[in-house]
Write an enzyme that holds these catalytic residues in place. Structure first.
Site, PDB file in Angstrom:
ATOM      1  CG  ASP A 180      -2.319   0.558   0.833  1.00  0.00           C
ATOM      2  OD1 ASP A 180      -2.338   1.722   0.380  1.00  0.00           O
ATOM      3  OD2 ASP A 180      -3.345  -0.124   0.964  1.00  0.00           O
ATOM      4  CG  HIS A 250      -4.354   2.156  -2.231  1.00  0.00           C
ATOM      5  ND1 HIS A 250      -4.385   2.675  -0.947  1.00  0.00           N
ATOM      6  CD2 HIS A 250      -5.615   2.283  -2.708  1.00  0.00           C
ATOM      7  CE1 HIS A 250      -5.618   3.083  -0.666  1.00  0.00           C
ATOM      8  NE2 HIS A 250      -6.386   2.862  -1.721  1.00  0.00           N
ATOM      9  CD  GLU A 314      -9.906   4.071  -0.741  1.00  0.00           C
ATOM     10  OE1 GLU A 314     -10.759   4.470   0.066  1.00  0.00           O
ATOM     11  OE2 GLU A 314      -8.796   3.642  -0.392  1.00  0.00           O
TER      12      GLU A 314
HETATM   13  C1  ACM Z   1     -11.114  -0.153   0.323  1.00  0.00           C
HETATM   14  O1  ACM Z   1     -11.663  -0.073   1.423  1.00  0.00           O
HETATM   15  N1  ACM Z   1     -10.429   0.867  -0.158  1.00  0.00           N
HETATM   16  C2  ACM Z   1     -11.183  -1.359  -0.468  1.00  0.00           C
END
Ligand code: ACM
Length: 510
Positions: A180, A250, A314
């Site tokens: 991440d 991410h 995201e």
């Molecule tokens: C997430 O909660 N961004 C998958």
């Protein structure tokens, strides 16, 4: 020796069918196992699980009272179902496949007194289980639990304990969120800086949306051997470890290690020290796809899982919109806008996985944006799970309001700081049917199941992880294996399950 307790059969998850009979079977030092061909892993697991508390040797013998039998003709039990018959003088565990026997071993363990789960020798306990006839087949194929080891690293010794607790609950997928913005935890031989640089951050944010940081460096990475060992450990408990490598967002930790993979190679980024959604994305040039393929080749080498998760969530597309190279790429690919590079990117990487015999899995934020061959993890809204299933995707319903265990379990002032924004109470977890309302029979059949998510921005230690996970995971596992049950039924079984968690010294929520 105290008399055996009254006959009570209280299993979690609840078995499909269970009929109590009079009497008990008692394990003793002379109790032996008869192990049919293919049942050895179940015998090994039973011995491993019972030895610390009971010291029972459970030797192999031909005329043994306890029989572990694999019978491929029992097709009605599927790959994970089992039948268990406990009589006063014998125990017969049968399944069509080895995994079914592994599930049955966990049932035998739960039928014993809770002290059987303790990590140290327990004296003066009679190792009896009630006579019973059980036939047990899971409702859902996918009963998962995700742990984010990117935000806070956990040593592999703790991951093994995490797996043990999942196995007790008949969870079958351990989803390991390995990368991440705030950390990259898996070594990749061709890109050593991913862990040399990407696995350490200078400090961590204390509260989302604030500028308060703790000033404490955080880091950690696994070795390849540790991950391979974890895969074997989980497999011996009937659990698949599904790795997740996030892309195209991410990825700030990867960009800190290799700036040329981003949209602004001239820019030096740190491994992110904030929580939230980061704007930095992978670029869309060919070097990036070479990188993704090389990383995933190593991932596939270490993880035999049929499923590989590549994130997709995201992903603000500002950087692509601002990049002349990304805009040109979108145009050349015939896409309507740079934002459409998201699906194009995941499609290319997903196709690579498919060519290598693996199924790509991705997070969905609408349910309809992922390429066709993806398994969709719908986290924002059950309506997205429904939309994805209707579009033909296989779906894992991971609705954040019922499966995100990083949210606190109550609004009470006694709760530790946790993910802000919602409360996910035990009762809400219990009430979350993975099959979304309004699903046609065809769409419902494409709902593989559900899974718990534990994002770890606010959970750094094993105690905190377990406090957030239990007993909510007990509710999710019950639902995923048994389907919806009455709250009162679940509560009474949970009350009798808690002594098992306590014997295992789980730092659960009260
Ligand atoms: C997430 O909660 N961004 C998958």
């Amino acid at each position: 020796m105290p008399a055996p307790p009254p006959v009570t059969i209280s299993l979690l998850p609840r078995p499909t069918k269970a009929h109590a009979r009079a009497g008990h079977f008692t394990f003793g030092p002379d109790t032996c196992l008869r192990i049919s061909s293919g049942a050895e892993p179940a015998a090994q697991l039973l011995r491993t699980l019972l030895a610390p508390a009971t010291g029972l040797p459970l030797r192999s013998a031909e005329d043994a009272a306890v029989v572990l039998a694999l019978d491929p003709a029992l097709t009605g039990l599927g790959s994970e179902g089992y039948g268990l018959t406990v009589g006063p003088h014998s125990v017969l565990l049968r399944a069509a496949q080895t995994t079914g026997l592994l599930r049955g071993v966990q049932t035998i363990r739960q039928l014993l007194p809770p002290q059987a789960l303790a990590a140290s020798p327990q004296r003066g306990v009679r190792w009896s289980l009630p006579c019973v006839e059980i036939t047990d087949v899971p409702r859902h194929r996918w009963r998962g639990a995700m742990l984010d080891v990117a935000r806070h690293f956990q040593p592999v010794s703790y991951l093994r304990r995490y797996v043990d607790l999942l196995a007790l609950h008949k969870i079958n997928v351990f989803h390991l969120h390995l990368t991440d913005d705030q950390g990259w935890r898996m070594p990749v031989a061709a890109f050593p800086k991913l862990t040399e640089i990407g696995s350490h951050r200078a400090q961590s944010m204390i509260r989302a949306g604030s500028d308060d940081h703790d000033g404490v460096p955080h880091g950690g990475a696994y070795t390849r051997a540790e991950l391979a060992d974890l895969v074997r450990y989980a497999a011996a408990r009937g659990i698949t470890v599904m790795p997740e490598i996030e892309m195209p967002g991410h990825v700030r930790a990867a960009l800190a290690a290799y700036p040329h993979l981003g949209n602004r190679p001239d820019r030096v980024l740190d491994v992110w020290t904030r929580w939230g959604v980061c704007d930095n994305l992978l670029g869309v040039h060919e070097d990036v796809f070479d990188f993704c393929r090389t990383v995933l080749e190593e991932v596939m080498d270490v993880f035999p899982s049929p499923y590989i998760h590549i994130g997709g969530d995201e992903c603000p597309t500002v950087e692509w919109e601002e990049s002349p190279e990304a805009r040109a790429r979108a145009r050349d690919a015939g896409l309507s806008s740079p934002a459409a590079l998201h699906g194009w990117f995941l499609g290319r990487v997903g196709a690579f996985l498919t060519r290598n015999g693996r199924r790509p899995v991705g997070w969905a934020e609408t349910g309809t944006e992922l390429p066709d061959d993806f398994i969709v993890m719908a986290w924002r809204d059950p309506a997205h799970a429904l939309a994805a299933a209707e579009r033909g995707h296989e779906v894992i319903n991971s609705h954040h309001r019922a499966t995100y265990f990083d949210y606190p379990q109550s609004a009470g002032p006694q709760e530790h700081p946790a993910q802000p924004g919602a409360v996910v109470a035990l009762r809400g977890v219990h009430a979350h049917d993975p099959v979304p309302e309004g699903a046609s029979p065809e769409a419902a059949a494409r709902v593989l199941g559900t899974q718990a998510q534990l994002w770890t921005e606010y959970a750094a230690t094993p105690d905190r992880l377990e406090y957030l996970t239990y007993p909510r995971l007990s509710a999710l596992a019950d639902l995923a294996w048994s389907g919806p049950t009455q709250w009162t039924d679940f509560r009474s079984r949970l009350d009798r399950h808690v002594p098992r968690l306590d014997a295992l010294q789980v730092s659960r929520h009260p």
